[in-house]
Design a protein around this motif. Structure first.
Motif, PDB file in Angstrom:
ATOM      1  N   SER A   1      25.627 -45.315   0.846  1.00 55.03           N
ATOM      2  CA  SER A   1      25.856 -45.417   2.287  1.00 55.03           C
ATOM      3  C   SER A   1      24.539 -45.436   3.041  1.00 55.03           C
ATOM      4  O   SER A   1      23.498 -45.041   2.521  1.00 55.03           O
ATOM      5  N   GLU A   2      24.595 -45.887   4.274  1.00 52.94           N
ATOM      6  CA  GLU A   2      23.387 -45.937   5.102  1.00 52.94           C
ATOM      7  C   GLU A   2      22.930 -44.523   5.438  1.00 52.94           C
ATOM      8  O   GLU A   2      23.753 -43.633   5.686  1.00 52.94           O
ATOM      9  N   ILE A   3      21.619 -44.321   5.435  1.00 58.71           N
ATOM     10  CA  ILE A   3      21.069 -43.000   5.747  1.00 58.71           C
ATOM     11  C   ILE A   3      21.308 -42.670   7.216  1.00 58.71           C
ATOM     12  O   ILE A   3      20.969 -43.443   8.105  1.00 58.71           O
ATOM     13  N   ARG A   4      21.915 -41.505   7.444  1.00 58.35           N
ATOM     14  CA  ARG A   4      22.176 -41.028   8.798  1.00 58.35           C
ATOM     15  C   ARG A   4      21.333 -39.782   9.073  1.00 58.35           C
ATOM     16  O   ARG A   4      21.055 -39.009   8.156  1.00 58.35           O
ATOM     17  N   PRO A   5      20.923 -39.556  10.328  1.00 61.63           N
ATOM     18  CA  PRO A   5      20.029 -38.419  10.630  1.00 61.63           C
ATOM     19  C   PRO A   5      20.596 -37.062  10.235  1.00 61.63           C
ATOM     20  O   PRO A   5      19.886 -36.212   9.699  1.00 61.63           O
ATOM     21  N   GLY A   6      21.892 -36.850  10.458  1.00 61.86           N
ATOM     22  CA  GLY A   6      22.471 -35.532  10.232  1.00 61.86           C
ATOM     23  C   GLY A   6      22.653 -35.145   8.787  1.00 61.86           C
ATOM     24  O   GLY A   6      22.967 -33.987   8.497  1.00 61.86           O
ATOM     25  N   VAL A   7      22.433 -36.098   7.858  1.00 54.91           N
ATOM     26  CA  VAL A   7      22.686 -35.805   6.449  1.00 54.91           C
ATOM     27  C   VAL A   7      21.726 -34.756   5.894  1.00 54.91           C
ATOM     28  O   VAL A   7      22.021 -34.086   4.899  1.00 54.91           O
ATOM     29  N   TYR A   8      20.577 -34.563   6.543  1.00 57.22           N
ATOM     30  CA  TYR A   8      19.566 -33.642   6.012  1.00 57.22           C
ATOM     31  C   TYR A   8      19.739 -32.199   6.476  1.00 57.22           C
ATOM     32  O   TYR A   8      19.025 -31.305   6.000  1.00 57.22           O
ATOM     33  N   LEU A   9      20.667 -31.967   7.389  1.00 55.18           N
ATOM     34  CA  LEU A   9      20.869 -30.605   7.865  1.00 55.18           C
ATOM     35  C   LEU A   9      21.283 -29.696   6.712  1.00 55.18           C
ATOM     36  O   LEU A   9      22.132 -30.036   5.906  1.00 55.18           O
ATOM     37  N   ARG A  10      20.625 -28.522   6.623  1.00 56.21           N
ATOM     38  CA  ARG A  10      20.876 -27.530   5.572  1.00 56.21           C
ATOM     39  C   ARG A  10      20.628 -28.081   4.168  1.00 56.21           C
ATOM     40  O   ARG A  10      21.228 -27.623   3.192  1.00 56.21           O
ATOM     41  N   SER A  11      19.735 -29.052   4.058  1.00 57.96           N
ATOM     42  CA  SER A  11      19.415 -29.637   2.754  1.00 57.96           C
ATOM     43  C   SER A  11      18.100 -29.074   2.219  1.00 57.96           C
ATOM     44  O   SER A  11      17.275 -28.549   2.979  1.00 57.96           O
ATOM     45  N   LEU A  12      17.896 -29.211   0.908  1.00 56.35           N
ATOM     46  CA  LEU A  12      16.610 -28.829   0.301  1.00 56.35           C
ATOM     47  C   LEU A  12      15.496 -29.730   0.797  1.00 56.35           C
ATOM     48  O   LEU A  12      14.340 -29.316   0.897  1.00 56.35           O
ATOM     49  N   VAL A  13      15.831 -30.977   1.086  1.00 49.22           N
ATOM     50  CA  VAL A  13      14.839 -31.929   1.602  1.00 49.22           C
ATOM     51  C   VAL A  13      14.270 -31.417   2.919  1.00 49.22           C
ATOM     52  O   VAL A  13      13.051 -31.397   3.128  1.00 49.22           O
ATOM     53  N   LEU A  14      15.149 -31.009   3.818  1.00 49.91           N
ATOM     54  CA  LEU A  14      14.699 -30.481   5.108  1.00 49.91           C
ATOM     55  C   LEU A  14      13.906 -29.199   4.910  1.00 49.91           C
ATOM     56  O   LEU A  14      12.867 -29.000   5.555  1.00 49.91           O
ATOM     57  N   HIS A  15      14.364 -28.330   4.022  1.00 49.66           N
ATOM     58  CA  HIS A  15      13.692 -27.045   3.802  1.00 49.66           C
ATOM     59  C   HIS A  15      12.242 -27.236   3.366  1.00 49.66           C
ATOM     60  O   HIS A  15      11.333 -26.564   3.875  1.00 49.66           O
ATOM     61  N   THR A  16      12.019 -28.151   2.450  1.00 46.21           N
ATOM     62  CA  THR A  16      10.653 -28.323   1.937  1.00 46.21           C
ATOM     63  C   THR A  16       9.748 -28.971   2.982  1.00 46.21           C
ATOM     64  O   THR A  16       8.549 -28.703   3.025  1.00 46.21           O
ATOM     65  N   HIS A  17      10.316 -29.796   3.858  1.00 42.93           N
ATOM     66  CA  HIS A  17       9.494 -30.383   4.925  1.00 42.93           C
ATOM     67  C   HIS A  17       9.210 -29.371   6.029  1.00 42.93           C
ATOM     68  O   HIS A  17       8.151 -29.441   6.675  1.00 42.93           O
ATOM     69  N   LEU A  18      10.114 -28.443   6.227  1.00 37.82           N
ATOM     70  CA  LEU A  18       9.821 -27.345   7.155  1.00 37.82           C
ATOM     71  C   LEU A  18       8.655 -26.509   6.637  1.00 37.82           C
ATOM     72  O   LEU A  18       7.831 -26.020   7.417  1.00 37.82           O
ATOM     73  N   ALA A  19       8.565 -26.373   5.311  1.00 31.71           N
ATOM     74  CA  ALA A  19       7.438 -25.658   4.711  1.00 31.71           C
ATOM     75  C   ALA A  19       6.129 -26.391   4.991  1.00 31.71           C
ATOM     76  O   ALA A  19       5.094 -25.758   5.264  1.00 31.71           O
ATOM     77  N   GLU A  20       6.153 -27.724   4.931  1.00 33.37           N
ATOM     78  CA  GLU A  20       4.952 -28.511   5.248  1.00 33.37           C
ATOM     79  C   GLU A  20       4.560 -28.337   6.712  1.00 33.37           C
ATOM     80  O   GLU A  20       3.375 -28.258   7.050  1.00 33.37           O
TER      81      GLU A  20
END
Length: 505
Positions: free
Chosen positions: A345-364
């Motif tokens: 499916s097409e990438i949507r902005p909200g898909v990253y909420l509460r994800s490990l992807v978001l968590h690691t970028h918050l660390a950056e």
């Protein structure tokens, strides 16, 4: 296949170490300190201005994994749009130090803008090859190492001018990039278009903007040092050269990420972490225990200041080990969590909420905030305390604080990795061999004391001797204590010997 790729990656890392050290030794020995300062500004300008590449560098590998390839034409179209932002950022960054660069200002601006074109091309090729052809991804690195060897006599023929050194940095990067691009075309898929890709890059951009893109602002460190201690920019470049060996675990880090994106092989994570830690820790031990040998190899003219650089080198080594671990955990988190590309499916902005992807970028993001907010106060603090290289030490300590904060934040999600990382195994495989190696190597450093000479041949031999001693002790103790390391190194040696045997007629 996976093991063969890792064997190739280790070989590429060793070749990169040798080629980069040889190339940078030649440069730092021959050009004046002002030239090193200009190189620092060029590297910093390119890093700062490449901020938009973080957006596509995050999205393109995930699109490649989702679509089993990439629409190269559409990807380049999106990249060309973002390059206009890069061009403006380059101009803005260099204007702040334009007068300091004197007659070289226009040259640095020209090379910086051309180098950034290469960065955009590399972002596309790396994104595809790390997922679809990891062997070719590693071979591209090998070609870049060969280019460094080839350009040394060219620079020598041109009289070791600053202009020749600056231009060489561009050609060393563009040649392997073109090679990689030709192979990337094999994975072109005629799906989606520029509009679809641009929309997906924009939809996902808020995540890397908090993380990898904001990292570009870390290159403001060179500007801060230039403002508060311009004379220390040359020393900062020497520190930058000494940090090169710590980047050679990146090949393994990217191989791990590509494999996790393509297929969910959790069994590779712990093994790859051991490989990265082994390479990085070996470099850290050699550099911190024999700092004068390596400094004399790179910049013998600074021999009277070697004692002043011991603390910066120790800080550099600790930072580099922590930085590699941070990067590895970040890529693992993003490789495991594929919720944005599942189901095609097409990438949507909200898909990253509460994800490990978001968590690691918050660390950056936290890293960058801590790094930049503490740097100037620490520089002023160490200046007030009377340190000669107050700006360099202040920047390194702020980086150390940032690394610790980022690592601690990532560990708040450590529960995800409990089935992969076993605390007892890690103590046996890494912590115990490290402590034992330090206990043995410290007395050796008191026995082996070299008389330092300006001769590059003698300096190189001395560096090779201490490197081999450090490697022999650290590898020997690690294999003696750890069964996992023993198996890993044995397999690596067998595969390298097998490759040599097969290549013989």
């Amino acid at each position: 296949m996976a093991r063969s790729v890792r064997t190739l990656a280790v070989f590429a890392s060793l070749l990169a170490l040798l080629s980069s050290f040889t190339y940078n030794i030649a440069i730092t020995r021959k050009i004046p300190t002002v030239g090193l300062g200009l190189l620092s500004l060029l590297n910093a300008a390119a890093a700062f201005s490449a901020l938009p590449t973080a957006l596509i560098g995050f999205t393109y590998p995930r699109l490649t994994a989702r679509d089993k390839g990439l629409n190269i034409k559409a990807a380049l179209g999106v990249s060309s749009i973002l390059y206009l932002v890069t061009l403006a950022l380059t101009a803005g960054y260099l204007i702040s130090v334009w007068s300091e660069m004197g007659n070289y200002a226009l040259l640095i601006f020209t090379i910086a803008t051309l180098s950034e074109v290469t960065v955009y091309l590399q972002t596309v090729t790396n994104s595809v090859l790390m997922v679809k052809d990891r062997s070719r991804f590693i071979i591209t690195s090998i070609i870049q190492s060969i280019m460094k060897f080839m350009f040394i006599p060219v620079i020598m023929f041109m009289g070791w001018t600053i202009a020749a050194v600056l231009w060489s940095s561009f050609f060393i990067a563009i040649i392997p990039s073109v090679y990689a691009f030709l192979y990337t075309l094999r994975f072109h898929v005629d799906v989606h278009n520029v509009r679809r890709y641009l929309r997906e890059v924009i939809n996902s951009s808020w995540v890397p903007l908090m993380g990898y893109a904001i990292n570009s602002f870390r290159s403001l460190d060179a500007m801060f040092i230039g403002i508060f201690g311009y004379a220390q920019l040359g020393v900062w470049y020497v520190i930058f050269i000494l940090s090169k060996p710590f980047g050679y675990g990146n090949a393994i880090v990217n191989v791990t990420y590509g494999e996790l994106l393509e297929r969910n092989r959790l069994s590779i994570i712990y093994r790859d972490l051991l490989i990265i830690l082994f390479i990085t820790t070996y470099a850290a031990l050699a550099l911190t225990l024999f700092p004068s040998v390596y400094l004399n190899l790179i910049r013998p003219g600074m021999r009277g200041e070697f004692s002043l650089l011991v603390l910066p080198i120790v800080l550099l080594a600790i930072n580099s080990v922590l930085g590699n671990v941070n990067q590895f955990i970040s890529n693992v988190m993003q490789g495991i969590d594929k919720r944005d590309i599942e189901g095609n499916s097409e990438i949507r902005p909200g898909v990253y909420l509460r994800s490990l992807v978001l968590h690691t970028h918050l660390a950056e993001l936290m890293f960058t905030i801590v790094y930049l907010s503490t740097m100037i106060p620490l520089i002023l603090l160490f200046k007030g305390l009377g340190f000669v290289y107050y700006a360099v030490i202040g920047a390194l300590i702020s980086s150390l604080l940032a690394n610790l904060v980022a690592l601690g934040f990532r560990f708040t999600k450590f529960g995800v990795f409990r089935t992969v990382f076993k605390g007892r195994d890690f103590l046996i495989d890494y912590v115990a061999p490290l402590i034992a190696s330090i206990a043995i190597l410290i007395p050796i450093t008191r026995i082996i004391r070299f008389t330092l000479y300006s001769s590059v041949i003698i300096s190189l031999v001395q560096a090779l001797i201490v490197s081999v001693i450090t490697l022999a002790v650290y590898a020997g103790i690690s294999m003696l204590i750890s069964r996992n390391v023993r198996i890993m190194i044995t397999i690596l040696i067998r595969r390298m010997l097998g490759a040599v045997t097969i290549s013989q007629p």
